[in-house]
Design a protein around this motif. Structure first.
Motif, PDB file in Angstrom:
ATOM      1  N   ALA A 175       0.868  -1.182   0.000  1.00  0.00           N
ATOM      2  CA  ALA A 175       0.000   0.000   0.000  1.00  0.00           C
ATOM      3  C   ALA A 175       0.906   1.233   0.000  1.00  0.00           C
ATOM      4  O   ALA A 175       2.128   1.119   0.085  1.00  0.00           O
ATOM      5  CB  ALA A 175      -0.922  -0.010   1.219  1.00  0.00           C
ATOM      6  N   HIS A 176       0.296   2.408  -0.099  1.00  0.00           N
ATOM      7  CA  HIS A 176       1.090   3.640  -0.085  1.00  0.00           C
ATOM      8  C   HIS A 176       1.464   4.009   1.343  1.00  0.00           C
ATOM      9  O   HIS A 176       0.620   4.013   2.241  1.00  0.00           O
ATOM     10  CB  HIS A 176       0.312   4.794  -0.740  1.00  0.00           C
ATOM     11  N   TRP A 177       2.724   4.345   1.548  1.00  0.00           N
ATOM     12  CA  TRP A 177       3.231   4.732   2.863  1.00  0.00           C
ATOM     13  C   TRP A 177       2.618   6.068   3.284  1.00  0.00           C
ATOM     14  O   TRP A 177       2.476   6.974   2.468  1.00  0.00           O
ATOM     15  CB  TRP A 177       4.756   4.848   2.809  1.00  0.00           C
ATOM     16  N   PRO A 178       2.243   6.226   4.560  1.00  0.00           N
ATOM     17  CA  PRO A 178       1.651   7.488   5.028  1.00  0.00           C
ATOM     18  C   PRO A 178       2.552   8.696   4.721  1.00  0.00           C
ATOM     19  O   PRO A 178       3.742   8.679   5.018  1.00  0.00           O
ATOM     20  CB  PRO A 178       1.522   7.271   6.546  1.00  0.00           C
ATOM     21  N   LYS A 220       1.368   2.943  -8.820  1.00  0.00           N
ATOM     22  CA  LYS A 220      -0.074   3.204  -8.767  1.00  0.00           C
ATOM     23  C   LYS A 220      -0.696   2.784  -7.442  1.00  0.00           C
ATOM     24  O   LYS A 220      -1.501   3.508  -6.859  1.00  0.00           O
ATOM     25  CB  LYS A 220      -0.770   2.478  -9.924  1.00  0.00           C
ATOM     26  N   GLU A 221      -0.327   1.589  -6.970  1.00  0.00           N
ATOM     27  CA  GLU A 221      -0.975   1.069  -5.762  1.00  0.00           C
ATOM     28  C   GLU A 221      -0.011   0.701  -4.647  1.00  0.00           C
ATOM     29  O   GLU A 221      -0.439   0.419  -3.518  1.00  0.00           O
ATOM     30  CB  GLU A 221      -1.823  -0.162  -6.126  1.00  0.00           C
ATOM     31  N   VAL A 222       1.288   0.675  -4.931  1.00  0.00           N
ATOM     32  CA  VAL A 222       2.275   0.251  -3.930  1.00  0.00           C
ATOM     33  C   VAL A 222       3.459   1.220  -3.905  1.00  0.00           C
ATOM     34  O   VAL A 222       3.629   2.023  -4.818  1.00  0.00           O
ATOM     35  CB  VAL A 222       2.790  -1.178  -4.233  1.00  0.00           C
ATOM     36  N   ASP A 223       4.260   1.120  -2.854  1.00  0.00           N
ATOM     37  CA  ASP A 223       5.445   1.975  -2.713  1.00  0.00           C
ATOM     38  C   ASP A 223       6.701   1.136  -2.501  1.00  0.00           C
ATOM     39  O   ASP A 223       6.668   0.104  -1.812  1.00  0.00           O
ATOM     40  CB  ASP A 223       5.293   2.921  -1.509  1.00  0.00           C
ATOM     41  N   LEU A 224       7.793   1.612  -3.084  1.00  0.00           N
ATOM     42  CA  LEU A 224       9.108   1.034  -2.839  1.00  0.00           C
ATOM     43  C   LEU A 224       9.802   1.947  -1.839  1.00  0.00           C
ATOM     44  O   LEU A 224       9.921   3.159  -2.077  1.00  0.00           O
ATOM     45  CB  LEU A 224       9.912   0.963  -4.141  1.00  0.00           C
ATOM     46  N   ALA A 312       4.424  -0.482 -16.155  1.00  0.00           N
ATOM     47  CA  ALA A 312       2.963  -0.421 -16.060  1.00  0.00           C
ATOM     48  C   ALA A 312       2.503   0.996 -15.767  1.00  0.00           C
ATOM     49  O   ALA A 312       1.469   1.445 -16.279  1.00  0.00           O
ATOM     50  CB  ALA A 312       2.469  -1.364 -14.979  1.00  0.00           C
ATOM     51  N   ASP A 313       3.285   1.727 -14.965  1.00  0.00           N
ATOM     52  CA  ASP A 313       2.930   3.121 -14.641  1.00  0.00           C
ATOM     53  C   ASP A 313       3.078   4.032 -15.841  1.00  0.00           C
ATOM     54  O   ASP A 313       2.416   5.078 -15.937  1.00  0.00           O
ATOM     55  CB  ASP A 313       3.829   3.631 -13.505  1.00  0.00           C
TER      56      ASP A 313
END
Length: 315
Positions: A175-178, A220-224, A312-313
Motif C-alpha cells: 500500500a502507499h506509505w503514510p 499506482k498502488e504500492v510503494d518502494l 505499467a505506470d
C-alpha cells in the motif's frame, strides 16, 4: 559426562553467554542451551546468568553435563556451494559479506539441515572461528556479514551495540506509505503461538524498536521504500510496516494474502525485503580504507517486479 569449567579468554570477552555456548556446542539444539541457562545450570563466577549476560576475560563458566548428539554428516549439494560462492560480495582474511538469496536460512536447525554458516564453513574450512555477525530472516535477501576471527566478531558486535553499523533495506509495500511519516518508534514483543509459530506484535511491554522509512519510488498502488534500522529486532521491518497498514509484499506472516497471490503471478513469489546496503568500520584496517560500504545487487525476481511496475505506470 560431567560438569565442565571453562575460563574465558581475551577473544571471548564481550560475547553473550548463549553465543559462547553455541560456539562450544555446535551440535546441541539451541532450545537445550537456553533451557540450561534459564534453569540456572550455567554459572559465571558461581552466579546465575541470563542468556544476554556478556562474558569478560578471566570469567569462570560452569557448564552442566550436556549429552552431545552424534554429528550427522550432512551433504551440502555442490550447486548450493557454488551458488553461495558466487554470492560473495567482499572477502578478506578477517571477514566477508554475502548477498544471501531469499529462502536460505542463516543456520541449520528447526527442520533445516544446513544454512548459510554451514555452507561457508565447508567452503572456507581453514576459517575455524567463522561466525555470523548478525542475522537475516530466511525469506529476506541481501547483505549479511560474517567474521572469520573471534577478535573481529567482538569488534563488529561492539559497533552494532554502539549503533555504528548502518543497515539499509529496500522493501516493496503493499500500500502507499503514510505521507510525511518517517520514524516508526514502536516496541516489539515476541510471541510463540500454540502451533509453535513465532509472531511479533507491537506491545508496550516489548523491546524498544526504531525504524526509518523513506519512499524511493511510488507506483499506482504500492510503494518502494528504503528502511534504515536503529535497532535490529526480530521481524522489525515487517511488523513496523504492517503497523502503518502497509505490510511488505510477499509476507506470509503479516501480509495480505490476496495481494501476495497477485504478485506471485507476476514472478515475485517471496518476501519483497532486501538488505541493500551495509556500512561498517573494518576492525583490521585504518584511515579511509577502514570504512566499508557494500551494496548487494537485487536478485532477478525483485529487480523484475520493479521494472514491471515502472513500465505499467508508464503505459
Amino acid at each position: 559426562m560431567s560438569v565442565k569449567f571453562i575460563t574465558a579468554g581475551s577473544e571471548d570477552a564481550g560475547q553473550r553467554v548463549d553465543n559462547f555456548l553455541m560456539r562450544h556446542y555446535r551440535n546441541v539444539p539451541k532450545t537445550l542451551i537456553y533451557r540450561i541457562i534459564r534453569k540456572g545450570e550455567v554459572r559465571v563466577n558461581k552466579g546465575r546468568v541470563k542468556q544476554t549476560t556478556r562474558i569478560q576475560e578471566g570469567d569462570l563458566i560452569r557448564i552442566p553435563p550436556i549429552r552431545t548428539p552424534e554429528k550427522m554428516e550432512v551433504k551440502i549439494p555442490a550447486g548450493q556451494l557454488e551458488r553461495i560462492e558466487q554470492a560473495i560480495l567482499y572477502e578478506d582474511a578477517d571477514l566477508m559479506v554475502i548477498n544471501k538469496p531469499s529462502g536460505v536460512a542463516v543456520h541449520g536447525g528447526s527442520g533445516v539441515q544446513f544454512g548459510l554458516i554451514e555452507v561457508m564453513r565447508e567452503l572456507r574450512p581453514l576459517a575455524k572461528r567463522m561466525e555470523l555477525v548478525h542475522r537475516l530472516d530466511r525469506e529476506t535477501s541481501g547483505c549479511i556479514l560474517l567474521a572469520k576471527k573471534a577478535s573481529i566478531l567482538k569488534a563488529l558486535h561492539e559497533q552494532i551495540r554502539e549503533d555504528k553499523m548502518v543497515k539499509e533495506y529496500l522493501a516493496l509495500l503493499s500500500a502507499h506509505w503514510p505521507k510525511g511519516k518517517q520514524k516508526i518508534d514502536l516496541p516489539l514483543l515476541k510471541n510463540t503461538l500454540q502451533s509453535g509459530e513465532r509472531m511479533v506484535v507491537v506491545d508496550q511491554s516489548g523491546k524498544p524498536s526504531v525504524s526509518f522509512f523513506k519512499v524511493e519510488q511510488s507506483f499506482k498502488e504500492v510503494d518502494l521504500v528504503n528502511v534504515r534500522l536503529k535497532t535490529g529486532r526480530t521481524h522489525q521491518i515487517r511488523v513496523h510496516a504492517q503497523s502503518q497498514g502497509c505490510p511488505i509484499v510477499g509476507d506470509d506472516k503479516y501480509g495480505d494474502k490476496s495481494i501476495n497471490k497477485s504478485f506471485a503471478k507476476l514472478g515475485m513469489k517471496r518476501l519483497a525485503l532486501h538488505a541493500q546496503f551495509l556500512t561498517f568500520t573494518h576492525p583490521g584496517k585504518e584511515g579511509d580504507d577502514a570504512v566499508i560500504k557494500i551494496e548487494a545487487p537485487l536478485h532477478h525476481d525483485f529487480e523484475g517486479i520493479i521494472q514491471y511496475l515502472s513500465s505499467a505506470d508508464n503505459e
